[in-house]
Write an enzyme that holds these catalytic residues in place. Structure first.
Site, PDB file in Angstrom:
ATOM      1  CG  ASP A  42      -0.196   0.059   2.539  1.00  0.00           C
ATOM      2  OD1 ASP A  42       0.843  -0.634   2.686  1.00  0.00           O
ATOM      3  OD2 ASP A  42      -0.643   0.781   3.450  1.00  0.00           O
ATOM      4  CD  GLU A  93       4.382   0.661   6.750  1.00  0.00           C
ATOM      5  OE1 GLU A  93       5.101   1.067   7.680  1.00  0.00           O
ATOM      6  OE2 GLU A  93       4.059   1.379   5.765  1.00  0.00           O
TER       7      GLU A  93
END
Length: 359
Positions: free
Chosen positions: A71, A128
Site C-alpha cells: 500500500d 502498513e
C-alpha cells in the site's frame, strides 16, 4: 527491474482501496510465483496480506523473514501529477521509494538464487501506511518462527540500515456531550467540542516534559452554531523514543476523565507500534550483514530511525531485526519521491548475498 517497477507503480495502491490493492496483489503474486515462491493470502476487507514461502535448499533451521508492504499513501490519480519517469539515476512515481522498489529488488534476488539457502518467508502487508492495524498478529506469529527479520522499508539517506525505531501510536479521543439550544438553554447542554479542547490541552501538558512527539492530525465534531455540540473527536499521532514514556503517556490517555459532569470521554488506540530500541540481537545481525555487504563490495552502517514500520513490532519483542534494505532514494510521502536506479541494482545484489550467506 525498471520495467517491473514501472508496472507496479502504474498500479496505484492506496491504503484501504481493496480493489486497487487486489490488482497489484495479482501482479506481485504472479511475479513471486515465477521467482519460485509459494503464494498465499490472509484476507481482509480493506486489502489482503500476501504471504510468500521459499523452501530451503540444502540448509536446515528456521526461515528468514522479510517484511514489506504494497500500500502507499498516494490516492488514485496521483500519477497524473507525479508521472512515472526515469532521468539518469533518478526514478520517480508514487510509491517507487516507499516501497515498491524494495519488492522488485527482493523478487529479483530470489529469482537469481542457485546455491544453498535457508527457507524464506515474506509478508507483504496491505495497510502498513496506517500502522498495520490488521497485520500485527501475523507479523508477530511469523517473527516468532524466524531466525532473523529483515525489513524492506527505505533506508537512511545514502543507504544505511535502520537498527531501531520510534514507537508510533495513533489514538482517538472521542467526547460525547449533551445537545441543547446554544442561546435559549445553553446550561442544559455540555459541549463536546469545549470538552475536547480542554482534553487536548491536558494531553499537551502531559507530553511537554517528555521527549515525545505529539501531532493532532484530525479534529471533527459538532454541527450548527446554534446547537451545543453533542459529539467531537480528535485523532492524535504520538512518537516515542523510550518505552517508559510510551507506557506512561498511553496509560494517561486511557485514564482521561471528563471535566464537565455531563460529558463522557473515551480513548481508542487506532494503531500501535511499540518502541524498538537497539539491542544486542539486532547489533549482531547488523554485523553479519555488514560482513556480507563487504563481500559484495559494499559498505554499510546502521543506526536508529524516527519513522515507524512493522519492524517496530519484531524489534521490540527482541527478535533479531534490521530494516532499511530497500533501495535508497528520498522524498518518502512527498511529491518529490524518487528512488535510485543504481540503488535498485545494488540492493538486489546485497539481498541475493544475504539469502545465501545469512545462515
Amino acid at each position: 527491474m525498471l520495467e517491473t517497477l514501472r508496472r507496479y507503480t502504474l498500479l496505484e495502491s492506496p491504503t484501504g482501496d481493496a480493489r486497487r490493492l487486489a490488482a497489484l496483489a495479482e501482479a506481485l503474486e504472479a511475479d513471486a510465483a515465477r521467482a519460485g515462491l509459494h503464494t498465499a493470502r490472509e484476507a481482509h476487507p480493506t486489502g489482503d496480506h500476501l504471504i510468500w514461502t521459499l523452501p530451503a535448499r540444502d540448509v536446515t533451521g528456521p526461515p528468514l523473514l522479510f517484511l514489506s508492504h504494497y500500500d502507499t499513501v498516494w490516492p488514485v490519480g496521483t500519477l497524473a501529477e507525479m508521472p512515472w519517469s526515469v532521468t539518469g539515476d533518478v526514478v520517480r512515481g508514487p510509491g517507487v521509494y516507499d516501497t515498491k522498489a524494495g519488492l522488485v529488488a527482493l523478487l529479483t534476488a530470489i529469482s537469481q538464487l542457485q546455491g544453498p539457502h535457508p527457507a524464506v518467508r515474506v509478508i507483504v502487508v496491505a495497510d502498513e501506511e496506517i500502522g498495520s492495524p490488521t497485520a500485527g498478529d501475523l507479523v508477530r506469529s511469523e517473527a516468532a518462527k524466524s531466525s532473523a527479520v529483515l525489513g524492506l522499508e527505505p533506508p537512511h539517506p545514502g543507504g544505511d540500515l535502520k537498527t531501531g525505531r520510534r514507537g508510533s501510536t495513533r489514538a482517538r479521543i472521542a467526547v460525547t456531550g449533551v445537545e441543547a439550544h446554544a442561546a435559549l438553554d445553553p446550561d442544559a447542554g455540555a459541549s463536546a467540542i469545549d470538552e475536547l479542547v480542554d482534553q487536548l490541552i491536558r494531553v499537551r501538558a502531559l507530553v511537554s516534559a517528555r521527549p515525545v512527539l505529539l501531532n493532532t492530525g484530525t479534529i471533527a465534531g459538532g454541527g450548527r452554531t446554534n446547537v451545543v455540540a453533542g459529539r467531537a473527536h480528535a485523532d492524535l499521532g504520538l512518537r516515542f523514543t523510550d518505552p517508559a514514556d510510551e507506557e506512561a503517556v498511553l496509560g494517561a490517555l486511557r485514564a482521561l476523565d471528563p471535566i464537565r459532569p455531563k460529558a463522557s470521554v473515551t480513548t481508542e488506540l487506532l494503531s500501535h507500534r511499540p518502541t524498538w530500541q537497539p539491542g544486542p540481537a539486532g547489533a549482531a545481525l547488523l554485523d553479519r550483514i555488514r560482513v556480507i555487504a563487504a563481500g559484495a563490495g559494499q559498505t554499510l552502517n546502521g543506526h536508529p530511525a524516527d519513522g515507524a514500520a512493522d519492524t517496530n513490532t519484531t524489534g521490540s519483542l527482541g527478535h533479531p531485526t534490521v530494516d532499511g534494505l530497500a533501495p535508497w532514494g528520498g522524498g518518502a510521502h512527498a511529491r518529490t519521491e524518487w528512488v535510485s536506479a543504481t540503488g535498485l541494482a545494488a540492493r538486489t545484489t546485497l539481498l541475493a548475498a544475504i539469502l545465501t550467506d545469512l545462515v
